[in-house]
Design an enzyme around this catalytic site. Sequence first.
Site, PDB file in Angstrom:
ATOM      1  N   GLU A 117       0.846  -1.202   0.000  1.00 40.28           N
ATOM      2  CA  GLU A 117       0.000   0.000   0.000  1.00 40.28           C
ATOM      3  C   GLU A 117       0.873   1.240   0.000  1.00 40.28           C
ATOM      4  OE1 GLU A 117      -2.319  -0.416   3.567  1.00 40.28           O
ATOM      5  OE2 GLU A 117      -3.408  -2.156   2.800  1.00 40.28           O
ATOM      6  N   LYS A 119       1.991   4.772   1.734  1.00 40.26           N
ATOM      7  CA  LYS A 119       1.989   5.317   3.099  1.00 40.26           C
ATOM      8  C   LYS A 119       1.599   6.791   2.989  1.00 40.26           C
ATOM      9  CE  LYS A 119       4.438   5.281   7.427  1.00 40.26           C
ATOM     10  NZ  LYS A 119       4.380   6.682   7.813  1.00 40.26           N
ATOM     11  N   ASP A 121       0.646  10.525   3.796  1.00 44.03           N
ATOM     12  CA  ASP A 121       1.236  11.462   4.748  1.00 44.03           C
ATOM     13  C   ASP A 121       0.164  12.419   5.253  1.00 44.03           C
ATOM     14  OD1 ASP A 121       3.149  12.612   6.236  1.00 44.03           O
ATOM     15  OD2 ASP A 121       4.198  13.610   4.600  1.00 44.03           O
ATOM     16  N   TYR A 229      -7.063   1.840   5.563  1.00 47.26           N
ATOM     17  CA  TYR A 229      -6.016   0.832   5.356  1.00 47.26           C
ATOM     18  C   TYR A 229      -6.052  -0.301   6.378  1.00 47.26           C
ATOM     19  CZ  TYR A 229      -3.761   3.833   8.844  1.00 47.26           C
ATOM     20  OH  TYR A 229      -3.501   4.583   9.944  1.00 47.26           O
ATOM     21  N   LYS A 318      10.358   3.524   3.548  1.00 49.31           N
ATOM     22  CA  LYS A 318      10.359   4.986   3.420  1.00 49.31           C
ATOM     23  C   LYS A 318      11.081   5.422   2.152  1.00 49.31           C
ATOM     24  CE  LYS A 318       8.655   7.160   6.923  1.00 49.31           C
ATOM     25  NZ  LYS A 318       9.333   7.547   8.011  1.00 49.31           N
ATOM     26  N   CYS A 412      36.729  38.314  15.104  1.00 47.04           N
ATOM     27  CA  CYS A 412      35.267  38.236  15.140  1.00 47.04           C
ATOM     28  C   CYS A 412      34.653  39.192  14.114  1.00 47.04           C
ATOM     29  CB  CYS A 412      34.789  38.578  16.549  1.00 47.04           C
ATOM     30  SG  CYS A 412      33.022  38.786  16.675  1.00 47.04           S
ATOM     31  N   CYS A 415      32.967  42.123  16.409  1.00 50.01           N
ATOM     32  CA  CYS A 415      33.692  43.051  17.285  1.00 50.01           C
ATOM     33  C   CYS A 415      35.188  43.092  17.006  1.00 50.01           C
ATOM     34  CB  CYS A 415      33.452  42.681  18.743  1.00 50.01           C
ATOM     35  SG  CYS A 415      34.313  41.174  19.228  1.00 50.01           S
ATOM     36  N   CYS A 430      34.772  33.681  19.823  1.00 53.29           N
ATOM     37  CA  CYS A 430      35.204  35.079  19.850  1.00 53.29           C
ATOM     38  C   CYS A 430      35.618  35.373  21.283  1.00 53.29           C
ATOM     39  CB  CYS A 430      34.028  35.973  19.446  1.00 53.29           C
ATOM     40  SG  CYS A 430      34.141  37.651  20.051  1.00 53.29           S
ATOM     41  N   CYS A 436      31.742  42.219  22.856  1.00 57.76           N
ATOM     42  CA  CYS A 436      31.261  41.882  21.516  1.00 57.76           C
ATOM     43  C   CYS A 436      29.755  42.148  21.450  1.00 57.76           C
ATOM     44  CB  CYS A 436      31.560  40.418  21.218  1.00 57.76           C
ATOM     45  SG  CYS A 436      30.846  39.877  19.657  1.00 57.76           S
TER      46      CYS A 436
HETATM   47  S1  IVH Z   1      -0.893   0.433   8.830  1.00 56.38           S
HETATM   48  C1  IVH Z   1      -0.299  -1.705  12.693  1.00 56.38           C
HETATM   49  N1  IVH Z   1      -1.069   1.435   6.415  1.00 56.38           N
HETATM   50  O1  IVH Z   1       1.549   5.418   9.198  1.00 56.38           O
HETATM   51  C2  IVH Z   1      -0.187  -0.989  11.425  1.00 56.38           C
HETATM   52  N2  IVH Z   1      -0.450   2.871   8.181  1.00 56.38           N
HETATM   53  O2  IVH Z   1       3.728   4.639  11.149  1.00 56.38           O
HETATM   54  C3  IVH Z   1      -0.604   0.393  11.515  1.00 56.38           C
HETATM   55  N3  IVH Z   1      -0.098   5.206   7.502  1.00 56.38           N
HETATM   56  O3  IVH Z   1       0.001   6.415  12.070  1.00 56.38           O
HETATM   57  C4  IVH Z   1      -0.619   1.209  10.344  1.00 56.38           C
HETATM   58  N4  IVH Z   1      -0.535   4.945   5.369  1.00 56.38           N
HETATM   59  O4  IVH Z   1      -1.434   6.695  10.068  1.00 56.38           O
HETATM   60  C5  IVH Z   1      -0.798   1.677   7.715  1.00 56.38           C
HETATM   61  N5  IVH Z   1      -1.259   2.202   4.243  1.00 56.38           N
HETATM   62  C6  IVH Z   1      -1.014   2.438   5.510  1.00 56.38           C
HETATM   63  C7  IVH Z   1      -0.670   3.719   5.961  1.00 56.38           C
HETATM   64  C8  IVH Z   1      -0.397   3.898   7.317  1.00 56.38           C
HETATM   65  C9  IVH Z   1      -0.200   5.805   6.303  1.00 56.38           C
HETATM   66  C10 IVH Z   1       0.306   5.875   8.750  1.00 56.38           C
HETATM   67  C11 IVH Z   1      -0.633   5.590   9.893  1.00 56.38           C
HETATM   68  C12 IVH Z   1       0.220   5.416  11.122  1.00 56.38           C
HETATM   69  C13 IVH Z   1       1.601   5.525  10.601  1.00 56.38           C
HETATM   70  C14 IVH Z   1       2.385   4.352  11.127  1.00 56.38           C
END
Ligand code: IVH
Length: 675
Positions: A117, A119, A121, A229, A318, A412, A415, A430, A436
């Site tokens: 999936e 992630k 933000d 999710y 990440k 410096c 000063c 300094c 100063c």
């Molecule tokens: S699963 C036990 N899936 O990431 C598993 N989290 O570091 C819990 N987040 O605060 C999370 N996209 O808000 C999951 N596809 C995704 C996500 C996701 C964003 C965020 C979530 C959580 C943080 C975890």
Amino acid sequence: MVEKSVKQKITRLTSSIRNHNHLYYVMDEPEISDYEYDKLFNELRQLEIKYPEFQANLSPTQNVGAEPSSAFKSIEHALPMLSLGNVFKRKELEDFDRRAHERLELPLNQSISYACELKFDGTAVSVVYEEGILTRAATRGDGKKGEDVTHNVRTIKSLPFELQGRNHPSYLEVRGEVFMPLSGFNNFNKEALSNNERVFVNPRNAAAGSLRQLDPTYTKKRPLDIFFYGVGIVNDMELPAKHSDIMSLLSKWGLKICDENVLADGVDGCMNFYDQMIKKRHTFDYDIDGLVYKVDQISHQNKLGFVSRAPRWATAHKFPAREEYTIIEAIEFQVGRTGAITPVAKVKPVFVGGVTISNITLHNMDELHRKDVRVGDTVTIRRAGDVIPELVKVILSKRPSDTNIVGMPKTCPVCNSRIIRVVGEAVSRCTGGYECRAQRIEYLKHFVSRKAMDIDGFGVKLIEQLVDSERLLTPDHIYTLNENELCSLDRVATKTAKNIIQAVIDSKVTSLSKFIYSLGIREVGQTTADVLEDFYKDLNTLMLASEEELQKVPEVGPIVARNIVAFFKNENNKNIIKNLISCGVSWSHKPTKERKEQILLGKVVVITGSFSSSSREQLKTHIKELGGKITGSVSKKTDFLLAGSDPGLKVQKALELNIEIIDEGKFFELYKAYN
Ligand code: IVH
């Protein structure tokens, strides 16, 4: 007696919360943080539960009348909302996958199926549907307890009020991420700019901030969206045996699931998804900061379990922090309070990680030389999350032919005093000390700051003017200033001058630890100052302490001990301290920490009129002991007016602003009750 003070406390909290509600949702000018607000709110709720007979009519905790839902009730997550471990490189993902194989007792050649999936933000929420109807939504909070944001989550257009289809469980908790689409974010900011309103720094803050609006009509105007999710607690229904199938089921019920979700086989499958998404992420109308891989089989998830608040069955992959190119326009040297010289790169302004960056610290000369940064260089910089921007590297192929290696100046830049580097230290300093201008200004800024002598309104501009006219050379001179002098300065009106002088006077009553901290002894921060107060209780003993003795104090090592002894040996410093004390700076010997409760913590109190049982100075000491802060005039920031006899106009102002007025008798009742 106890009951009386409880009643007063409830009255005070009620009026204070009402006031903050007004500031927050009517004036849009909150004066306290959400955290402080919640603390007040919870304190009131707890007291009302214990003493319902004192609950005010239309208490802000009851959420009635014209006020929008003023409260973020705390909601306990029956199943904690966890965080995720993360990996950056293939090797780390392989380790994660291998550990999963080992725990599941699967041979390595049998690949695990992962639900891949994005992630998102944004900000995590838990949403509950009972009998198919949305009944509750909460933020993640600390994972165990979140805040009730039902009223705001209900305004998200893509979120169904009622689940579609049939055969829903009687109770379904789904989890997802609320976010602000990039297009919505840009439009919102454009409009805010043209209306001269505040803009959001980035879409994540925008989403989180919008969810925490007290008035849902504001949230409704924010273009929020949500992706689900996962699931939390589910009653009366057997869910599918795979995460991917659960997601499809949620989608059938009308809950928004991201189209990019795929199933992948083992590390290779996940890496393949990663390669695709890193190319595609720029086309999404929302920010993502990586991917999430989840073991698809729920029975496997259960077997793998959790470690330190993160599942062993899922990990975030990440993306590298975004890097941007820019050009070094100059390298300047800044002088800190203790004379430390820090090289700072001035760069062509560049937008990275949600903010515009034009200065980047290079920390010290070693770092500057290691990276070999020169004026004219093209460099990459990055800013991961909320951390300070970092210069990653110089692009040598783009270096112009006429650059020079940057050296530490011999003198410096402010000063002209000699700059020295102590053997074994990374910093150069300094040697100008108070001579100063930069060090003097930094020292004075530190002295007046909130955690030090806390002189309200004594700003940098004022300090600079007073230093430049040589009226302010050392901090003790602050206590010899008068209103007329201040009025003659640029941009200081009579009223401002009056307030500043009042703040100077008010600051005289302090605590020993604040006084020690305000002296600006090298490496003596607030914590060390606190420990020194606890250990020595009195300044003279501390001033006479030897290095060996000082090292017996918890947290004081040889370097700090040497700095302290050197500071108190210096005749200039001794004179400053002597003068400060003779100007009236004093502290109570009983440390405030020993008090039972600082019920006036963070409260702003104004005193007016004359008092029969004690002097004004004594009253001020008492207020400070209870954690309160005294200011000179009544404003909307004032929490209480302590009024004696012949109080004058301040009472009228307090009445107009609906600020609580307490008399001497009431104050002493309070003081005794909490002291
Ligand atoms: S699963 C036990 N899936 O990431 C598993 N989290 O570091 C819990 N987040 O605060 C999370 N996209 O808000 C999951 N596809 C995704 C996500 C996701 C964003 C965020 C979530 C959580 C943080 C975890």
